[in-house]
Design a protein around this motif. Structure first.
Motif, mmCIF file in Angstrom:
data_model
loop_
_atom_site.group_PDB
_atom_site.id
_atom_site.type_symbol
_atom_site.label_atom_id
_atom_site.label_comp_id
_atom_site.label_asym_id
_atom_site.label_seq_id
_atom_site.Cartn_x
_atom_site.Cartn_y
_atom_site.Cartn_z
ATOM 1 N N GLU A 146 26.095 25.141 53.356
ATOM 2 C CA GLU A 146 24.770 24.671 52.945
ATOM 3 C C GLU A 146 24.858 23.167 52.705
ATOM 4 O O GLU A 146 25.571 22.716 51.822
ATOM 5 N N ASN A 147 24.137 22.385 53.505
ATOM 6 C CA ASN A 147 24.222 20.929 53.410
ATOM 7 C C ASN A 147 23.005 20.297 52.731
ATOM 8 O O ASN A 147 22.769 19.104 52.861
ATOM 9 N N GLY A 148 22.263 21.083 51.977
ATOM 10 C CA GLY A 148 21.068 20.572 51.290
ATOM 11 C C GLY A 148 21.368 19.419 50.352
ATOM 12 O O GLY A 148 20.609 18.439 50.296
ATOM 13 N N ASN A 149 22.472 19.494 49.605
ATOM 14 C CA ASN A 149 22.828 18.404 48.695
ATOM 15 C C ASN A 149 23.180 17.137 49.467
ATOM 16 O O ASN A 149 22.847 16.032 49.038
ATOM 17 N N LYS A 152 19.930 15.576 50.573
ATOM 18 C CA LYS A 152 19.286 14.893 49.442
ATOM 19 C C LYS A 152 19.969 13.568 49.144
ATOM 20 O O LYS A 152 19.306 12.565 48.850
ATOM 21 N N GLU A 153 21.291 13.540 49.214
ATOM 22 C CA GLU A 153 22.043 12.305 48.959
ATOM 23 C C GLU A 153 21.736 11.242 50.013
ATOM 24 O O GLU A 153 21.549 10.070 49.685
ATOM 25 N N LYS A 156 18.311 9.870 49.359
ATOM 26 C CA LYS A 156 18.378 8.976 48.194
ATOM 27 C C LYS A 156 18.935 7.609 48.601
ATOM 28 O O LYS A 156 18.391 6.575 48.213
#
Length: 171
Positions: A146-149, A152-153, A156
């Motif tokens: 899961e590459n959702g974080n 998000k990074e 950002k």
């Protein structure tokens, strides 16, 4: 002289040159047209080789240019340096654009890919499927990642860089 009091320019110089390079640039007097590398070394109490290193970084970035003058008696060559203030912010903007392009490309790759991971690497679904979800290098199974974080990074970082770029234009 080179806007080292401006926090954005100061940060840029620090990233480009490091702390020693920033110290050298802070000691160049305001309003000077041309200055020799020897004079800069004396003013900043720094070795001439360190000053030349900084100046050549600026030359490659098109922030500084030089002309040479040969002493007819000694044959000694003197380098006279001058700084292009207009190019500082142009270069900052160009580097920000290049970084933004890379981040956006990476973000697109992450958004459009489905990734699997073993103990030693992360691969796209297609590669994991070709290998029957088994990594021969570390002898473990590929599992969904899961590459959702990570997405998000990246988003950002893109927002921060865009905000920094707007500050460059305003200052």
């Amino acid at each position: 002289m080179l806007e080292t009091d401006n926090p954005l320019v100061r940060e840029y110089f620090w990233q480009l040159l490091g702390e020693d390079g920033l110290k050298i640039m802070e000691n160049i007097p305001d309003g000077v047209g041309e200055i020799t590398d020897e004079t800069i070394a004396k003013l900043s109490d720094t070795k001439l080789t360190a000053v030349r290193k900084v100046l050549y970084v600026f030359y490659e970035s098109r922030i500084a240019e030089y002309r040479t003058e040969r002493d007819d008696n000694t044959g000694w060559i003197t380098y006279w340096w001058k700084f292009n203030h207009n190019n500082i912010k142009k270069m900052m903007g160009a580097e920000a654009d290049a970084a933004l392009g890379g981040l956006r490309e990476k973000l697109e790759y992450e958004i459009n890919g489905e990734f699997y991971r073993c103990q030693c690497q992360r691969v796209l679904f297609e590669e994991a499927a070709e290998k029957d979800f088994w990594c021969e290098e570390c002898e473990s199974h590929f599992e969904y990642f899961e590459n959702g974080n990570l997405i998000k990074e990246l988003e950002k970082q893109i927002k921060e860089l865009e905000k920094w770029k707007k500050k460059i234009r305003r200052n």
